[in-house]
Structures are given as structure tokens and as C-alpha cells.
Design an enzyme around this catalytic site. Structure first.
Site, PDB file in Angstrom:
ATOM      1  N   LYS A   1      33.465  37.248  24.802  1.00  0.00           N
ATOM      2  CA  LYS A   1      34.643  38.126  24.660  1.00  0.00           C
ATOM      3  C   LYS A   1      35.686  37.465  23.761  1.00  0.00           C
ATOM      4  O   LYS A   1      36.258  38.096  22.876  1.00  0.00           O
ATOM      5  CB  LYS A   1      35.232  38.453  26.051  1.00  0.00           C
ATOM      6  CG  LYS A   1      34.345  39.430  26.847  1.00  0.00           C
ATOM      7  CD  LYS A   1      34.747  39.559  28.317  1.00  0.00           C
ATOM      8  CE  LYS A   1      33.749  40.451  29.063  1.00  0.00           C
ATOM      9  NZ  LYS A   1      34.002  40.579  30.505  1.00  0.00           N
TER      10      LYS A   1
ATOM     11  N   GLN B   1      37.661  37.877  35.166  1.00  0.00           N
ATOM     12  CA  GLN B   1      36.201  37.968  35.144  1.00  0.00           C
ATOM     13  C   GLN B   1      35.635  37.939  36.561  1.00  0.00           C
ATOM     14  O   GLN B   1      35.955  37.063  37.358  1.00  0.00           O
ATOM     15  CB  GLN B   1      35.632  36.816  34.300  1.00  0.00           C
ATOM     16  CG  GLN B   1      34.142  36.899  34.059  1.00  0.00           C
ATOM     17  CD  GLN B   1      33.697  38.094  33.222  1.00  0.00           C
ATOM     18  OE1 GLN B   1      34.437  38.577  32.357  1.00  0.00           O
ATOM     19  NE2 GLN B   1      32.508  38.602  33.476  1.00  0.00           N
TER      20      GLN B   1
ATOM     21  N   ASP C   1      39.992  46.549  31.662  1.00  0.00           N
ATOM     22  CA  ASP C   1      38.694  46.750  32.314  1.00  0.00           C
ATOM     23  C   ASP C   1      38.585  48.162  32.900  1.00  0.00           C
ATOM     24  O   ASP C   1      37.493  48.618  33.224  1.00  0.00           O
ATOM     25  CB  ASP C   1      38.525  45.745  33.468  1.00  0.00           C
ATOM     26  CG  ASP C   1      37.705  44.529  33.067  1.00  0.00           C
ATOM     27  OD1 ASP C   1      36.784  44.677  32.249  1.00  0.00           O
ATOM     28  OD2 ASP C   1      38.018  43.426  33.571  1.00  0.00           O
TER      29      ASP C   1
HETATM   30  N1  GUN Z   1      31.720  41.069  35.543  1.00  0.00           N
HETATM   31  C1  GUN Z   1      30.643  41.804  35.150  1.00  0.00           C
HETATM   32  N2  GUN Z   1      31.029  42.806  34.332  1.00  0.00           N
HETATM   33  C2  GUN Z   1      32.365  42.707  34.201  1.00  0.00           C
HETATM   34  C3  GUN Z   1      33.326  43.461  33.479  1.00  0.00           C
HETATM   35  O1  GUN Z   1      33.028  44.436  32.785  1.00  0.00           O
HETATM   36  N3  GUN Z   1      34.629  43.024  33.601  1.00  0.00           N
HETATM   37  C4  GUN Z   1      34.967  41.961  34.373  1.00  0.00           C
HETATM   38  N4  GUN Z   1      36.261  41.641  34.424  1.00  0.00           N
HETATM   39  N5  GUN Z   1      34.094  41.250  35.060  1.00  0.00           N
HETATM   40  C5  GUN Z   1      32.797  41.622  34.980  1.00  0.00           C
END
Ligand code: GUN
Length: 300
Positions: free
Chosen positions: A59, A103, A126
Site C-alpha cells: 500500500k 490494518q 477502508d
Molecule cells: N485486512 C485484510 N484486508 C484488509 C483491508 O482491506 N483493510 C484493512 N484495513 N485490513 C485488511
């Protein structure tokens, strides 16, 4: 003997994510040229989960590629909930931060829902906050969780006709399956499907899948969706990113989707590969959400 040739097309996440990123790069260059501040994504990573480390690194790298500023705050595995709450509160109040991403998964002493509820909905890139989920359900523009949003961008890029089609979504998570089912059923371009949501308690899953014009496999089991579960010419979207042992590979593992690719490819009209499919679109969609958060906050 009847031989049926199905011409299958790849839904290529590399091509589509690149197009999204090029568009964002130009927009952010324009901002810089006119002397504006640039969008800023702030990430929080707690503990030492290998997959989370990889996702966050990717990311951050992708933010840099399009010119989005990013920052990361790391906490030890045994950090208290109040420490994390304090960090999020600071980010909520920091005018230089447009998007906040915590995350997941979190260590068990930290309540995920509490963390989701705390993030300012205007910075919730998100799209997990209940206010943003509520907006999504009502068809009000909002931040769409990145994986379903990325899949919608892919359907749009390839101009897939979804109207009136039967879509089967396997998985009902808040991150993928549930929002995906809402987007595919909504009255909008690349929606208007009749949607069936399947999950671990579904009976006759194979029969239901065989009725699907579109299948989204988001259950996290490598190679689960086999050729005998897919109708001729169906569209197959593979959300799985599963790490499986592979002695042929130097690393000792490879990444496999939830779909048995070769069997599915022989039957379907379109399919997303793993890797190189939905995963890349998830990141592209997160970047788009961050840019949109910036634009909306800039108006105030
Ligand atoms: N863990 C797995 N997928 C995601 C996501 O799309 N966003 C976040 N913040 N954590 C995750």
C-alpha cells in the site's frame, strides 16, 4: 463428439490498476503544480503478522507511485487498546491526514469494532465504519471497501454487462462478500444483478454455483471453486490470496486463489488471475478512496 470452444478473456488487474494509477498520478501532479497540499494516507500496523506486513508495504509503495503521501505508525503485538485509540484520535484531528487505515487482523486484546467505530467516517478510506456501510446500503456515495470497489472498477473497465444476471457471492465478510453483494444488486451500471450470498452453512453450494452467470469467490480456501461448479461462459472473480506450500519455488510457497484456475478457465468467459487480478485492484481502489477523501475534505 461435440467439441465446444469457449473463448476466455482474462480480467487483467495489472492493466486496470495501472490505468487507475495513471489517472491518479496526473490528478496529483496537477495538485502539486497548483501549489496545493497532496493527499495523505496514514496507516497503523499492530504486531508482527507477515501477511499484514506485506499488504502494508505494498500500500505504501503504491501511494508513492501515484504521489500520495503516506505514513505508518507501528505498535508492538502486546500494545494496549488505549494506546491505539490515542493514535487514531490524533490522526482524526490532524488536518494533514486524509485517510486512516488500521490494518486487520488486530491482536485479540484490541476490539476491532471499537477501532472501526472510532475512525472519523470522513477519513475512513477502508469504508468499514457503520456510517459508511449504511450509506453504501442506501446507495448514497461513500467510501466503498477496497476489494469490492476494485472489482466494480474491473467490471467497468471491461464493460461487463451485469444487468439481470445471477451473481453468486461466496463469502459474507464485512470486508468483501457483504459489500460485494450490495454493489452487484444495486440499481446502477455494473449492478442490477440478482444476487445469492453463499457461506459456510449453505446447502447445495455446487447447484447454486452452477446457476451463476457471475461468481465471486471470497472464502479463503485455495482452489475451492472447481470446474464442475461453473456454468459454461460464466464470469469468475477470484478474491482469494492463499499462501500454499510449493517446493518448486525458492521461497517454499506460492500464492493461490480460491478458484482452480485451469479448470475454471476452460469453462468461463472471463476470469481474474491470482496473482495479477483482484489483489492489484484492491490497492488501486484504496488509492482512489484516499484521493476522494482528500477532495471531500478540501471543500471544508
Ligand atoms: N485486512 C485484510 N484486508 C484488509 C483491508 O482491506 N483493510 C484493512 N484495513 N485490513 C485488511
Amino acid at each position: 463428439m461435440l467439441i465446444i470452444f469457449v473463448s476466455m478473456e482474462l480480467l487483467d488487474g495489472k492493466i486496470v490498476s495501472q490505468a487507475v494509477k495513471e489517472d491518479l498520478t496526473l490528478k496529483i501532479m496537477e495538485l502539486q503544480k497548483s501549489g496545493n497540499r497532496i493527499p495523505h494516507l496514514a496507516a497503523i500496523l499492530i504486531g508482527e503478522n507477515g501477511a499484514s506486513e506485506t499488504y502494508i508495504a505494498s500500500k505504501i509503495k503504491n501511494c508513492a507511485e501515484v504521489g500520495i503521501k503516506s505514513s505508518i505508525v507501528r505498535f508492538e503485538e502486546n500494545s494496549s487498546e488505549s494506546t491505539v485509540i490515542e493514535a487514531i484520535t490524533k490522526m482524526n484531528n490532524d488536518d494533514d491526514i486524509d485517510g486512516i487505515l488500521v490494518q486487520f487482523p488486530l491482536p485479540q486484546q484490541i476490539d476491532e469494532q471499537k477501532i472501526i467505530n472510532l475512525i472519523n467516517p470522513a477519513k475512513d478510506v477502508d469504508g468499514f465504519h457503520p456510517i459508511n456501510t449504511g450509506k453504501l446500503i442506501q446507495g448514497i456515495p461513500t467510501f466503498i471497501p477496497a476489494t469490492p470497489y476494485g472489482i466494480m472498477l474491473m467490471l467497468e473497465h471491461y464493460n461487463i454487462n451485469t444487468s439481470g444476471k445471477h451473481a453468486v457471492v461466496i463469502g459474507r465478510s464485512n470486508i468483501v462478500g457483504r459489500p460485494m453483494s450490495i454493489l452487484l444488486s444495486q440499481n446502477s451500471p455494473y449492478g442490477n444483478c440478482t444476487v445469492t450470498v453463499c457461506h459456510s452453512r449453505t446447502i447445495n453450494l455446487k447447484e447454486i454455483c452452477l446457476q451463476a452467470d457471475i461468481i465471486v469467490a471470497a472464502l479463503g480456501q485455495p482452489g475451492f471453486l472447481t470446474g464442475d461448479m461453473i456454468k459454461e461462459n460464466a464470469i469468475v472473480i477470484d478474491v482469494g490470496i492463499n499462501k500454499v506450500k510449493d517446493e518448486q519455488k525458492k521461497s517454499g510457497f506460492s500464492i493461490r486463489g480460491d478458484v482452480a484456475f485451469d479448470e475454471a478457465a476452460a469453462k468461463c468467459s472471463y476470469i481474474t488471475p491470482v496473482p495479477g487480478g483482484v489483489g492489484l485492484m484492491t490497492i488501486a481502489a484504496l488509492l482512489k478512496n484516499t484521493y476522494n477523501a482528500y477532495l471531500q475534505r478540501k471543500q471544508f
